[in-house]
Scaffold this motif. Structure first.
Motif, PDB file in Angstrom:
ATOM      1  N   CYS A   1      53.784  83.311  71.476  1.00 48.64           N
ATOM      2  CA  CYS A   1      54.943  82.469  71.807  1.00 48.64           C
ATOM      3  C   CYS A   1      54.714  81.061  71.608  1.00 48.64           C
ATOM      4  N   ASP A   2      55.932  80.297  71.392  1.00 48.03           N
ATOM      5  CA  ASP A   2      56.072  78.872  71.310  1.00 48.03           C
ATOM      6  C   ASP A   2      56.325  78.263  72.889  1.00 48.03           C
TER       7      ASP A   2
ATOM      8  N   GLY B   1      62.259  80.091  67.367  1.00 49.25           N
ATOM      9  CA  GLY B   1      60.891  80.176  68.141  1.00 49.25           C
ATOM     10  C   GLY B   1      60.916  81.334  69.076  1.00 49.25           C
TER      11      GLY B   1
ATOM     12  N   SER C   1      62.453  75.039  62.205  1.00 50.88           N
ATOM     13  CA  SER C   1      62.415  76.415  61.448  1.00 50.88           C
ATOM     14  C   SER C   1      63.607  76.607  61.220  1.00 50.88           C
TER      15      SER C   1
ATOM     16  N   LEU D   1      61.592  74.379  71.088  1.00 48.37           N
ATOM     17  CA  LEU D   1      61.335  75.038  69.798  1.00 48.37           C
ATOM     18  C   LEU D   1      60.925  74.186  68.730  1.00 48.37           C
ATOM     19  N   PRO D   2      60.245  74.879  67.783  1.00 52.47           N
ATOM     20  CA  PRO D   2      59.898  73.902  66.674  1.00 52.47           C
ATOM     21  C   PRO D   2      61.154  73.843  65.666  1.00 52.47           C
TER      22      PRO D   2
ATOM     23  N   LYS E   1      66.573  75.146  64.360  1.00 50.93           N
ATOM     24  CA  LYS E   1      65.199  75.691  65.233  1.00 50.93           C
ATOM     25  C   LYS E   1      65.076  77.154  65.385  1.00 50.93           C
TER      26      LYS E   1
ATOM     27  N   ARG F   1      49.873  77.601  76.823  1.00 52.08           N
ATOM     28  CA  ARG F   1      51.378  77.378  76.200  1.00 52.08           C
ATOM     29  C   ARG F   1      52.184  76.567  77.100  1.00 52.08           C
TER      30      ARG F   1
END
Length: 302
Positions: free
Chosen positions: A93-94, A14, A179, A176-177, A12, A120
């Motif tokens: 931001c995430d 982000g 990634s 968090l995504p 992850k 967010r």
């Protein structure tokens, strides 16, 4: 190299904006999380002026924290820039961390909710919990629980006592995504050495001078000559008034020498090198209220 993410979300990454009122402890928290003195820390409010990325690796995740100026409203153009930096960080931001000192009323948090307006997801980080009794802390947590439908989690922490670090990082990673890592895993900040040295000199000005003078000064790094084991740095402290220049220099150059010695030690501790630092002082009348001068100092308005 970034790890392969072909399987089910093995990594992850982000961006996490860290916001709160001036002097809420944002930079102190981030230095604690990364384990290195990167962000400028001062007991005086509104010391941070620009966003700064600080990278923390935790388990399978790369967390890019964005340190921001304190959320406040003042008419001076520089302060308007600082507020816009915080707002941009939220938008980009995430996830947002809202830092809430345990002794604060909820007024600052309510203002943040208006500013964020659900844009967010955010975590409330209740800081400085060691300053409250257990009973007072439970009472404060209960006050925030009235807003539990607005935040992802509420995490009490104490940098002084070393409480809550892993719990906070674990909670951040959840949001968090999936990634690949966005930066090299050995990197602690995306900020260049010029900006880091500038902030260390600014911090030394805050540490060695009182009243309004630190707020009406800035630093220009004129030159860095990087060599193995030695950095030679030339920098100019910019003041608003001639009277401030006299105070910055001090009798027989005593104040500027003290600022320089303090800054040099910070820079040496960070870089692991010997530092040769030359400091000068110049006057740019009204720089903090002039958009052109602010732009020349690196404060770019969109």
């Amino acid at each position: 190299m970034s790890p392969d993410i072909s399987s089910n979300c093995p990594t992850k990454a982000g961006f996490v904006a860290v916001v709160g009122r001036p002097n809420a402890g944002k930079s102190t928290l981030l230095n604690w999380l990364v384990g290195e003195k990167l962000a400028m820390v001062s007991k005086k409010a509104q010391a941070t002026r620009k966003r700064m990325n600080i990278i923390v690796m935790h388990e399978n995740a790369q967390i890019i924290f964005v340190d921001t100026p304190g959320i406040h409203e003042k008419e001076r153009l520089l302060n308007q820039f600082m507020l816009s930096e915080a707002i941009k960080a939220i938008g980009d931001c995430d996830l947002v961390l809202f830092l809430a000192p345990a002794n604060d009323r909820l007024d600052h948090y309510k203002k943040f909710l208006e500013l964020n307006a659900g844009r967010r997801p955010h975590i409330v980080v209740l800081t400085k919990i060691d300053e409250l009794s257990n009973e007072a802390l439970l009472s404060k947590i209960a006050q925030y629980q009235a807003f539990q439908d607005r935040f992802e989690a509420l995490i009490p922490v104490s940098v002084t006592k070393g409480i809550g670090k892993d719990q906070l990082l674990d909670e951040i990673v959840k949001d968090l995504p999936c990634s690949p890592w966005l930066y090299d895993s050995e990197l602690m900040t995306t900020t260049n050495i010029r900006e880091i040295y500038k902030e260390m000199i600014r911090e030394s000005i805050f540490d060695n001078l009182s009243d309004e003078i630190p707020y009406e000064t800035d630093v220009i790094i004129e030159k860095i000559d990087e060599r193995p084991g030695l950095d030679r740095v030339q920098a100019t402290i910019v003041a608003e008034k001639k009277s401030q220049k006299m105070i910055l220099v001090g009798k027989g150059g005593s104040t500027i020498k003290r600022i320089g010695r303090d800054a040099r030690l910070k820079m040496e501790q960070f870089s692991g090198k010997k530092i040769y630092l030359e400091l000068f002082v110049s006057v740019k009348s009204g720089w903090s209220k002039n958009k052109k001068m602010l732009s020349e100092l690196g404060y770019d308005f969109d």
